[in-house]
Scaffold this active site. Structure first.
Site, PDB file in Angstrom:
ATOM      1  N   CYS A   1       0.962  -1.091   0.159  1.00 56.23           N
ATOM      2  CA  CYS A   1       0.044  -0.049   0.026  1.00 56.23           C
ATOM      3  C   CYS A   1       1.086   1.198   0.223  1.00 56.23           C
ATOM      4  CB  CYS A   1      -0.699  -0.112   1.335  1.00 56.23           C
ATOM      5  SG  CYS A   1      -1.948   1.434   1.388  1.00 56.23           S
TER       6      CYS A   1
ATOM      7  N   CYS B   1      -3.461   7.151  -4.211  1.00 56.84           N
ATOM      8  CA  CYS B   1      -3.230   5.578  -4.385  1.00 56.84           C
ATOM      9  C   CYS B   1      -1.843   5.457  -4.950  1.00 56.84           C
ATOM     10  CB  CYS B   1      -4.191   5.085  -5.195  1.00 56.84           C
ATOM     11  SG  CYS B   1      -4.064   3.260  -5.054  1.00 56.84           S
TER      12      CYS B   1
END
Ligand code: PYC
Length: 333
Positions: A91, A254
């Site tokens: 992530c 992101c």
């Protein structure tokens, strides 16, 4: 005060997206690699993720990272990522949050103007290069795992949407890239519900008919992210809405999605090595990416991406579980 579990946390946000960094209380997760630890955590310790991510301690878009001793000898920390929807192999916003927390709390030796932290993640080695000024983590540049285009310019039949053109790329997770124009929706947060339900239908259709499978990372054989590209986006500035299973948006641009998008643009011949790529989130926050070089991953041509962003510490906490709590794993709503 009674507690059958106590978890120590430093909360942060990366360009709008939370990362709850768990600094103590979980113990060392069994496993010979970080990905084995991730799979063990999913099978045996998922109640900890649910407690920390679900309501009332978290929310539907909550995200976090559990610090671990590294397994690789060349790393400073290991990380297992947790989210409201599961455990990702990597992530980007979460890693920027982890690196910022490690510097701001002095959990790593801090040097100026740069502090380099090597992180053992389930997807592989990620190097965080933190720009430090006056003891403050100003920004973080990640050298992410190798990223690649898995398929380009295919079409999927989606109930309610018809034939939808899409591509899939990997940047630490798999991302389907879909032009918003192709599903007849505007880049407008007022239409967030419609864009999300289109994203979930596209994920369902891909996972049912032709899910992607990572050639070297075990347990990664699905597609849970749809990057809806806004009209007017190109290889210098791209805006997107990132719809994530089972029903939320990334607030940050992101990190792994930015790397996947750069891999796709590279495959198209639109993004050369060494050129800045600005990726903007649905709330208008930005990461800057760049491709450093090329490699291969299990037979795919791949790129070596970096992504730069900022994070801020928002608090510290001890999360507890009262043995009489009727919702020991929280709930979703
Ligand atoms: O920044 O890579 C990322 C990410 C994945 C899901 C939410 N954020």
């Amino acid at each position: 005060m009674r507690s059958s579990l106590i978890l120590h946390a430093v909360d942060s946000h990366t360009e709008g997206m939370p990362t709850r960094v768990i600094t103590g209380g979980v113990g060392v997760i069994p496993g010979a690699t970080m990905n084995e630890r991730r799979l063990h955590f999913i099978a045996h310790l998922d109640h900890i993720r649910q407690l920390l991510m679900n309501e009332p301690r978290g929310h539907a878009s909550m995200s976090g990272a559990i610090l671990q001793p590294p397994i690789r000898e060349d790393c400073d920390y290991g990380v297992v990522y947790i989210e409201a929807s599961g455990c990702l192999p990597m992530c980007g916003h979460g890693t920027i949050g982890v690196a910022t927390v490690l510097v701001e709390t002095g959990m790593v030796p801090v040097t100026e103007p740069r502090t380099v932290i090597r992180l053992d993640t389930p997807a592989g080695l990620v190097i965080a290069d933190v720009e430090v000024q006056g003891g403050r983590a100003v920004s973080v540049t990640l050298e992410n795992v190798a990223s690649f285009t898995e398929r380009l310019d295919e079409t999927i039949a989606v109930p309610g949407l018809g034939a939808v053109p899409y591509s899939i790329a990997f940047g630490g997770n798999f991302y389907a890239m879909v032009n918003l124009d192709d599903v007849g929706l505007p880049f407008d947060r007022a239409r967030a519900g419609d864009i999300l339900s289109a994203g979930l239908s596209i994920m369902d259709a891909i996972n049912t008919t032709a899910p992607p499978k990572h050639p070297t990372i075990d347990g990664l054989g699905h597609m849970h992210h749809v990057e809806f590209i806004a009209p007017g986006s190109d290889a210098t500035l791209s805006r997107h809405a990132m719809a994530i299973h089972p029903g939320w948006y990334d607030r940050s641009p992101c990190g792994t999605g930015t790397c996947a998008r750069m891999a796709e643009l590279y495959t198209r011949g639109e993004l050369p090595l060494g050129q800045d790529f600005v990726n903007e989130s649905f709330i208008g926050s930005r990461f800057v990416g760049r491709l450093l070089g090329t490699t291969t991953v299990g037979g795919y041509d791949a790129v070596l991406p970096t992504v730069t962003g900022r994070a801020w510490v928002t608090g510290t906490a001890q999360y507890m579980l009262d043995p009489y709590d009727p919702f020991p794993t929280g709930f979703t709503f």
